[in-house]
Design a protein around this motif. Structure first.
Motif, PDB file in Angstrom:
ATOM      1  N   HIS A  75      76.136  47.329  45.365  1.00 21.63           N
ATOM      2  CA  HIS A  75      74.709  47.080  45.140  1.00 21.63           C
ATOM      3  C   HIS A  75      74.360  45.596  45.125  1.00 21.63           C
ATOM      4  O   HIS A  75      73.181  45.241  44.996  1.00 21.63           O
ATOM      5  N   PRO A 112      71.695  47.038  52.854  1.00 22.85           N
ATOM      6  CA  PRO A 112      71.988  48.286  53.554  1.00 22.85           C
ATOM      7  C   PRO A 112      72.301  48.104  55.033  1.00 22.85           C
ATOM      8  O   PRO A 112      72.647  49.073  55.709  1.00 22.85           O
ATOM      9  N   PRO A 131      71.776  41.245  50.468  1.00 21.87           N
ATOM     10  CA  PRO A 131      70.507  41.927  50.756  1.00 21.87           C
ATOM     11  C   PRO A 131      69.456  40.945  51.241  1.00 21.87           C
ATOM     12  O   PRO A 131      69.510  39.743  50.920  1.00 21.87           O
ATOM     13  N   THR A 187      64.262  45.114  50.530  1.00 23.26           N
ATOM     14  CA  THR A 187      64.522  44.769  49.131  1.00 23.26           C
ATOM     15  C   THR A 187      63.316  45.087  48.260  1.00 23.26           C
ATOM     16  O   THR A 187      63.468  45.538  47.113  1.00 23.26           O
ATOM     17  N   THR A 203      63.581  48.784  47.629  1.00 21.74           N
ATOM     18  CA  THR A 203      64.664  49.115  46.699  1.00 21.74           C
ATOM     19  C   THR A 203      64.245  48.811  45.268  1.00 21.74           C
ATOM     20  O   THR A 203      64.502  49.609  44.346  1.00 21.74           O
ATOM     21  N   ARG A 204      63.603  47.701  45.067  1.00 23.18           N
ATOM     22  CA  ARG A 204      63.151  47.342  43.712  1.00 23.18           C
ATOM     23  C   ARG A 204      62.057  48.292  43.232  1.00 23.18           C
ATOM     24  O   ARG A 204      62.006  48.653  42.048  1.00 23.18           O
ATOM     25  N   GLU A 208      71.945  53.879  43.083  1.00 25.80           N
ATOM     26  CA  GLU A 208      72.280  54.227  44.458  1.00 25.80           C
ATOM     27  C   GLU A 208      71.162  55.046  45.099  1.00 25.80           C
ATOM     28  O   GLU A 208      70.834  54.865  46.268  1.00 25.80           O
ATOM     29  N   HIS A 234      68.520  52.643  46.143  1.00 24.95           N
ATOM     30  CA  HIS A 234      68.884  51.947  47.376  1.00 24.95           C
ATOM     31  C   HIS A 234      68.695  52.856  48.590  1.00 24.95           C
ATOM     32  O   HIS A 234      68.204  52.413  49.636  1.00 24.95           O
ATOM     33  N   TYR A 248      65.879  52.194  51.457  1.00 26.69           N
ATOM     34  CA  TYR A 248      66.296  52.019  52.857  1.00 26.69           C
ATOM     35  C   TYR A 248      65.512  52.972  53.759  1.00 26.69           C
ATOM     36  O   TYR A 248      65.032  52.588  54.839  1.00 26.69           O
TER      37      TYR A 248
END
Length: 337
Positions: A16, A20, A60, A83, A86-87, A145, A148, A152
């Protein structure tokens, strides 16, 4: 298989800190491969495998601006916002149960299932399988995960072009056989998807239970097909099976009303990969006398990430034809030395 070693969480925390993708668009397969290794009893090999894969990992991308509940539409399908996405999902999963977040976003993301060459949905399927193991499996690294994976998918979201419905097919195997290849099989996956014109009518279901049964049929047919057609493009054609299997693995975490649209999306993903890379001629396949455990041990020793993930799917199917297909993937794909 439940992981009591803590190795999967250690591996995910290690991963992490990476992005990706690499080289601008190639997928980081490590989170999916290590989950498959642990699930199939190969946890002791995980950190050695990661050490060999480390040269393919990149940091990332830098964040741009936060994705919010009010403006997510404009960020959907923007790979520069990986990113940020993902956040966003990290915040969502910190504040709500993961199944609730998944159920909200699954129908939003399904139309872009082929984006990122189907890797985002495959990563999601691996993440969900781990979370479904037991309540104790809902650890922070495994929830991260899922963030993420969904991030993605949102960033690489890519709807397919308008497709013409072709003659209905009676079975998943017949439908895959009837998928017309794209006119020119060159270029990357994104370019090939733009050339799709139509698929046979298949992948509909009147109720959730039928949808699940047909999804099992699709995973089985696409896994079997690799044994005879995988030589067309050994790496990319694994996704015709692993993408629908990721959807199948996710069904238990979803409301039943989402099962039928999940089948339809899985069919388009499998058909798209088939159209983009299928060879003109089938090849004969040889049966195997290996047990499922021996087949996966061979894939793990081979080391290729796609081979590990495809063999993991073949073991879900678990019939002799599927095991032969997994052995074929070991033969066709280059090993990690």
């Amino acid at each position: 298989m439940s992981d009591t070693t803590g190795i999967l969480d250690e591996a995910l925390e290690r991963l992490h800190t990476t992005g990706p993708e690499r080289n601008g668009w190639l997928t980081n397969h490590a989170p999916m491969a290590v989950e498959a290794l642990v699930h199939r009893g190969q946890a002791p090999a995980v950190h050695r495998w990661l050490d060999r894969y480390a040269h393919k990992l990149e940091e990332p991308p830098s964040p741009s601006r936060p994705v919010t509940a009010g403006d997510w539409h404009e960020a959907l399908g923007d790979p520069a916002r990986i990113t940020d996405w993902t956040r966003f999902f990290g915040r969502e999963l910190d504040g709500r149960p993961w199944r609730e977040v998944l159920a909200e976003w699954w129908p939003r993301l399904l139309p872009g299932i082929a984006g990122g060459a189907t890797h985002p949905v495959i990563r999601t399927g691996h993440a969900v399988r781990t979370l479904l193991t037991s309540p104790e499996a809902e650890t922070a690294p495994r929830r991260a995960e899922l963030a993420h994976a969904l991030g993605y998918w949102a960033a690489r979201h890519q709807p397919l072009p308008a497709l013409t419905p072709l003659a209905p097919a009676p079975t998943a195997a017949a439908a895959l056989d009837a998928v017309p290849p794209i006119p020119e099989q060159d270029g990357g996956m994104r370019a090939r998807l733009a050339r799709l014109t139509g698929f046979p009518v298949w992948g509909t279901a009147p109720d959730p239970d039928t949808a699940r049964a047909r999804l099992v049929e699709l995973v089985t047919a696409s896994t079997h097909r690799y044994a005879t057609h995988g030589h067309g493009e050994p790496i990319m054609l694994v996704h015709a099976a692993t993408a629908p299997n990721a959807v199948l693995r996710t069904l238990p975490a979803l409301p039943r009303e989402l099962w039928a649209p999940s089948l339809a999306a899985a069919w388009t993903a499998s058909a798209a990969v088939t159209a983009a890379y299928t060879p003109v001629e089938a090849a004969p396949h040889a049966p195997t006398s290996l047990t499922p455990e021996e087949v996966f041990e061979r894939a793990a020793a081979h080391g290729d990430d796609h081979t590990i993930k495809f063999t993991d799917t073949a073991l879900d199917v678990a019939d002799p034809f599927a095991l032969a297909a997994a052995v074929r993937s070991v033969e066709l794909n280059p090993p990690v030395l």
